[in-house]
Scaffold this motif. Structure first.
Motif, PDB file in Angstrom:
ATOM      1  N   PRO A  55       2.952  -8.454  -3.182  1.00 38.67           N
ATOM      2  CA  PRO A  55       4.109  -9.343  -3.768  1.00 38.67           C
ATOM      3  C   PRO A  55       5.519  -8.682  -3.859  1.00 38.67           C
ATOM      4  N   ASN A  56       5.290  -7.458  -4.179  1.00 40.91           N
ATOM      5  CA  ASN A  56       6.718  -6.495  -4.358  1.00 40.91           C
ATOM      6  C   ASN A  56       6.597  -5.289  -4.023  1.00 40.91           C
ATOM      7  N   ALA A  57       7.232  -4.796  -2.911  1.00 43.01           N
ATOM      8  CA  ALA A  57       7.016  -3.456  -2.360  1.00 43.01           C
ATOM      9  C   ALA A  57       7.637  -2.270  -3.479  1.00 43.01           C
ATOM     10  N   GLU A  58       8.655  -2.668  -4.289  1.00 43.45           N
ATOM     11  CA  GLU A  58       9.089  -1.737  -5.266  1.00 43.45           C
ATOM     12  C   GLU A  58       8.000  -1.599  -6.411  1.00 43.45           C
ATOM     13  N   GLU A  59       7.395  -2.510  -6.884  1.00 46.57           N
ATOM     14  CA  GLU A  59       6.339  -2.438  -7.760  1.00 46.57           C
ATOM     15  C   GLU A  59       5.188  -1.537  -7.145  1.00 46.57           C
ATOM     16  N   ALA A  60       4.804  -1.624  -5.920  1.00 52.15           N
ATOM     17  CA  ALA A  60       3.701  -0.718  -5.379  1.00 52.15           C
ATOM     18  C   ALA A  60       4.277   0.569  -5.474  1.00 52.15           C
ATOM     19  N   GLY A  61       5.338   0.822  -5.177  1.00 47.65           N
ATOM     20  CA  GLY A  61       6.097   2.095  -4.938  1.00 47.65           C
ATOM     21  C   GLY A  61       6.295   2.993  -6.336  1.00 47.65           C
ATOM     22  N   LEU A  62       6.586   1.888  -7.358  1.00 47.59           N
ATOM     23  CA  LEU A  62       6.628   2.778  -8.710  1.00 47.59           C
ATOM     24  C   LEU A  62       5.412   2.952  -9.150  1.00 47.59           C
ATOM     25  N   ILE A  63       4.230   2.376  -9.027  1.00 50.62           N
ATOM     26  CA  ILE A  63       2.903   2.575  -9.382  1.00 50.62           C
ATOM     27  C   ILE A  63       2.527   3.692  -8.917  1.00 50.62           C
ATOM     28  N   ALA A  64       2.854   3.965  -7.348  1.00 53.26           N
ATOM     29  CA  ALA A  64       2.321   5.073  -6.873  1.00 53.26           C
ATOM     30  C   ALA A  64       3.049   6.331  -7.240  1.00 53.26           C
TER      31      ALA A  64
END
Length: 109
Positions: A55-64
């Motif tokens: 849904p949101n690439a920024e959210e996935a990057g933040l989690i990583a």
């Protein structure tokens, strides 16, 4: 009946598309074309496309990034604990190897 993609294929041409794709004949170019079912792609619908959800690439990057930082902190703490224990063990061992001072007789001047 004319479709958006051309005339529907007939006879042996119907089997041109794989995985349940619908075959159409483009008369102006004298070629066959396929409209693929869901999860398939390619000129003949030959490739299976895995379902993915992001849904949101920024959210996935933040989690990583958070996971990587947490792992680095854990490794750093592990190294610090290892060296502190090693130093304490060496200090304790050096104190055990030292002769006891209270048995010595001190010379008088």
């Amino acid at each position: 009946m004319m479709a958006d993609h051309g005339d529907p294929c007939s006879g042996q041409e119907v089997t041109y598309c794989m995985n349940g794709g619908t075959c159409y004949k483009i008369s102006s170019m004298d070629t066959l074309s396929c409209v693929c079912n869901e999860n398939y792609k390619g000129s003949r619908c030959e490739h299976f496309q895995l379902f993915s959800y992001s849904p949101n690439a920024e959210e996935a990057g933040l989690i990583a990034a958070v996971v990587i930082v947490a792992l680095l902190i854990t490794v750093a703490l592990g190294v610090i604990i290892f060296y502190v224990r090693k130093m304490l063990k060496a200090k304790k061992q050096s104190q055990q190897n030292k002769p006891a001072e209270y048995w010595r007789v001190k010379p008088t001047v």
